[in-house]
Design a protein around this motif. Sequence first.
Motif, short mmCIF file in Angstrom:
data_model
loop_
_atom_site.label_atom_id
_atom_site.label_comp_id
_atom_site.label_asym_id
_atom_site.label_seq_id
_atom_site.Cartn_x
_atom_site.Cartn_y
_atom_site.Cartn_z
N VAL A 141 43.60 27.32 -14.71
CA VAL A 141 42.24 27.24 -14.19
C VAL A 141 41.44 26.34 -15.12
CG1 VAL A 141 40.14 28.49 -13.65
CG2 VAL A 141 42.36 29.52 -13.14
N LEU A 142 40.78 25.35 -14.56
CA LEU A 142 40.01 24.38 -15.33
C LEU A 142 38.52 24.61 -15.09
CD1 LEU A 142 42.08 21.26 -14.20
CD2 LEU A 142 42.53 22.74 -16.16
N GLN A 143 37.76 24.53 -16.16
CA GLN A 143 36.31 24.70 -16.01
C GLN A 143 35.60 23.88 -17.07
OE1 GLN A 143 34.10 28.53 -15.15
NE2 GLN A 143 33.69 28.36 -17.33
N CYS A 144 34.55 23.17 -16.64
CA CYS A 144 33.74 22.41 -17.60
C CYS A 144 32.30 22.43 -17.15
CB CYS A 144 34.25 20.97 -17.70
SG CYS A 144 33.58 20.10 -19.16
N ARG A 145 31.41 22.69 -18.09
CA ARG A 145 29.97 22.74 -17.79
C ARG A 145 29.31 21.51 -18.40
NH1 ARG A 145 28.25 28.22 -19.17
NH2 ARG A 145 29.27 28.63 -17.17
N TYR A 146 28.50 20.82 -17.58
CA TYR A 146 27.79 19.61 -18.02
C TYR A 146 26.29 19.90 -17.98
CZ TYR A 146 32.36 17.80 -16.60
OH TYR A 146 33.70 17.60 -16.44
N LEU B 19 25.65 21.09 -14.14
CA LEU B 19 26.76 21.05 -13.20
C LEU B 19 27.94 21.80 -13.82
CD1 LEU B 19 26.75 17.24 -12.26
CD2 LEU B 19 25.61 19.09 -11.04
N GLN B 20 28.76 22.39 -12.98
CA GLN B 20 29.97 23.05 -13.47
C GLN B 20 31.13 22.76 -12.54
OE1 GLN B 20 29.59 26.70 -15.48
NE2 GLN B 20 31.52 27.54 -14.74
N PHE B 21 32.17 22.21 -13.14
CA PHE B 21 33.38 21.91 -12.38
C PHE B 21 34.38 23.04 -12.60
CE2 PHE B 21 37.70 19.89 -12.52
CZ PHE B 21 37.83 19.73 -11.16
N VAL B 22 34.84 23.63 -11.51
CA VAL B 22 35.88 24.67 -11.55
C VAL B 22 37.03 24.17 -10.69
CG1 VAL B 22 36.47 27.07 -11.10
CG2 VAL B 22 34.16 26.47 -11.81
N GLY B 23 38.21 24.06 -11.28
CA GLY B 23 39.36 23.54 -10.56
C GLY B 23 40.64 24.24 -10.93
N GLN B 24 41.72 23.78 -10.36
CA GLN B 24 43.03 24.37 -10.60
C GLN B 24 44.04 23.25 -10.80
OE1 GLN B 24 44.10 27.27 -7.57
NE2 GLN B 24 41.95 27.55 -7.05
N HIS B 25 45.02 23.53 -11.67
CA HIS B 25 46.12 22.58 -11.83
C HIS B 25 47.43 23.33 -11.74
CE1 HIS B 25 48.21 18.97 -13.03
NE2 HIS B 25 48.99 19.76 -13.74
N HIS C 274 29.99 22.62 -8.84
CA HIS C 274 28.83 23.46 -8.56
C HIS C 274 27.58 22.84 -9.19
CE1 HIS C 274 31.25 27.17 -7.42
NE2 HIS C 274 32.17 26.38 -7.96
N VAL C 275 26.50 22.76 -8.42
CA VAL C 275 25.18 22.47 -8.97
C VAL C 275 24.54 23.83 -9.24
CG1 VAL C 275 22.97 21.33 -8.61
CG2 VAL C 275 25.05 20.36 -7.61
#
Length: 684
Positions: free
Chosen positions: A404-409, A478-484, A445-446
Amino acid sequence: MAAAAAWLALGLAMALTWTGNGQKQEQSGQQIASSKQAQLWLDCPCLHFNERNSSQWGHLEVNASRAVGAKNNCLMIFVGGKDDDLVAFQLEQLQLRSGCLDSVEVFPYLREPVIENSTLAADTFCQHSRNRSATPIYSAGRLFGLRLRFQQPPTKEEAWNLTLKASYRFLKKDNFRTEGRLVPHTYCDFYFFASLAGEEGSLGQGYFHSPRFPAHYPAHIKCAYKFIGRPDTHVELLFEELQLPPVVSGGCQLDALTIFDAESAHMSAVIDVLCSPCPTRRLVSSGPDLLLEFNASSNRTAKGFRGKYKFVPNEPGMPMSAPPVVLEAASVAVKQGKPHPQQLQQSLGVEANSLPTDAELWKPGRSFESCKQLFDSRVNKSGAFDSNQLLITKHVIGAARSKVLQCRYEFEAQPPERVQIRFHDFNIPTEHENSTSCQPGDALHVVTQVRGRYETQEMLCGAFLPKPIMSNGPRLQLQFVGQHPPAMTNKVQYYGFRAEYRFLTNFGIMSGIQKGQDCAFVYNSSERISGLFHSPNFPGYYLENMVCHYYFYGASDERVVLHFTYFDVEGIGTCDHQTASDYLEFSNFMSTDRKYSRYCGKLQNFEMRSDGRFFRVTLHSNDRFVAIGFRALYTFETIPMNNSNNDLRETASMQSYVSSAPLKPILFKFFQLFIFVLILTNGI
């Protein structure tokens, strides 16, 4: 009886005088009308050529015998093909009178066989204008037009040595089609993808062209051609034609092609910059991706370029760059409202409309990668950010199990600055193929912070670029939530996003002169007679709770005309407070102008025209909902300053109250009334 006869004679004289004056006024009105008609439309005799022969050129010729006595001293020529044709026009011989008494205007961009005075010619030839070259002139569509104009033409053929000889040929549009996928809502941005592993046939190849090729491309455009290959491939470009305006001072300062050895523009990755004609040129990328940017910044244009691309497999032993993740993505990027509570609980087991915390993601059996980036306007006013940093790390790419990938900008501006985000690449899979729904566990996500938790305002996903985002205040997150590896829903070879941020004080409005730090912009005809203006953050959503003014100032003999090419302002009905509507207001004054009603909703192309030299446009928005806004073209037009037209212009608002009834019947009724009064007075 003598007195009565005298009165009768006087009445007849007065009636005749008024009738004569009426006839003069009627004739004057007809002259004014015909003068205005002449300004809008120049009626010329027409010649049409549509002879078709796929292997040979057709021929046309104009001499003095066709031109003598031509109506309005002009002659039009139209060469027309089928809907899927282009016209190649070759001027072979042109002989005109000296002093530019005769001229030839060229119109290669017609949509119908009509040329008005307001139609702009792409080029004009006269005896001393330029040498004729052997290069054909190409149309952008099925029609090609010429207009010959003659000043003080001779009345006899023998005295007029006029000759125009030319050839024409029809070509198929499909031979000049850019192969690739046009990015929605853009004019000339294209994606070119290599075929996936396992698919039969070549890896992918085809042609790309400058806009309108082989006709001249438009001035002031910017195009991007992005080539996305497989990890085991590289890109080859072969330029077959390249014709840009000549560079006099040296260096590529105006129109140019820049080739980057990457999918995005980084100056450290520039392969070459092309701006002058060159022989056949082959360019090769070092990795699987390549970007070609075409920037036409000058007022001059040219034929442009034609090139061929090809995805080529790497030779054995050639090192591969970090492979991009291959996935399928939906064909739409959507703005999503609050997700359904069940959906969130099923995907990540968290509270509705809340993003997962680090602790919630870090559970037994779940691998987790997180990051946080801060962008402060005191450090940089602009820059780029992307999701790649979570994808290119070796332990993520090489992981055997799902991560699970997550990054907050986080973006922080200094008031009165606002943050604007524009996306360059975007591809996050939706729930399933042809779906418009985002997955909360795989989306950008905004977010806003409420009681210590980050809550989603909207979710972005899909394969196309989202609209620009602008903050209402100095902060945006912004927050990106993804999957690899990502879930497959469609065939696209890029996963994640790339974007740029800018800290702005001009609300994303690049035209006009801003007044102070408010949303107020001035457009002076002394600076520029035409241009574009639009709502804040266009083509993204405009902001809540704002008032934005646009002031137009012309000269004393000028009026401004506004042509709206896009209009979507949130509202219904009368656009008032009772319907909680945003609206656009027009006025000939600084205060409210009762002549105009408020405008809101979705409207098709329409025009507004000022009564005087000043005009004001104001956008009002509330705190309920927002929309895309508007885009319009403004033009300052000069009004002829003759007495008759001036009187009509100054009293334009009263014209609807002036009777258009014929003058003679009115005078006849008046004369009858005069005779009746005369009889009663004298007892006749």
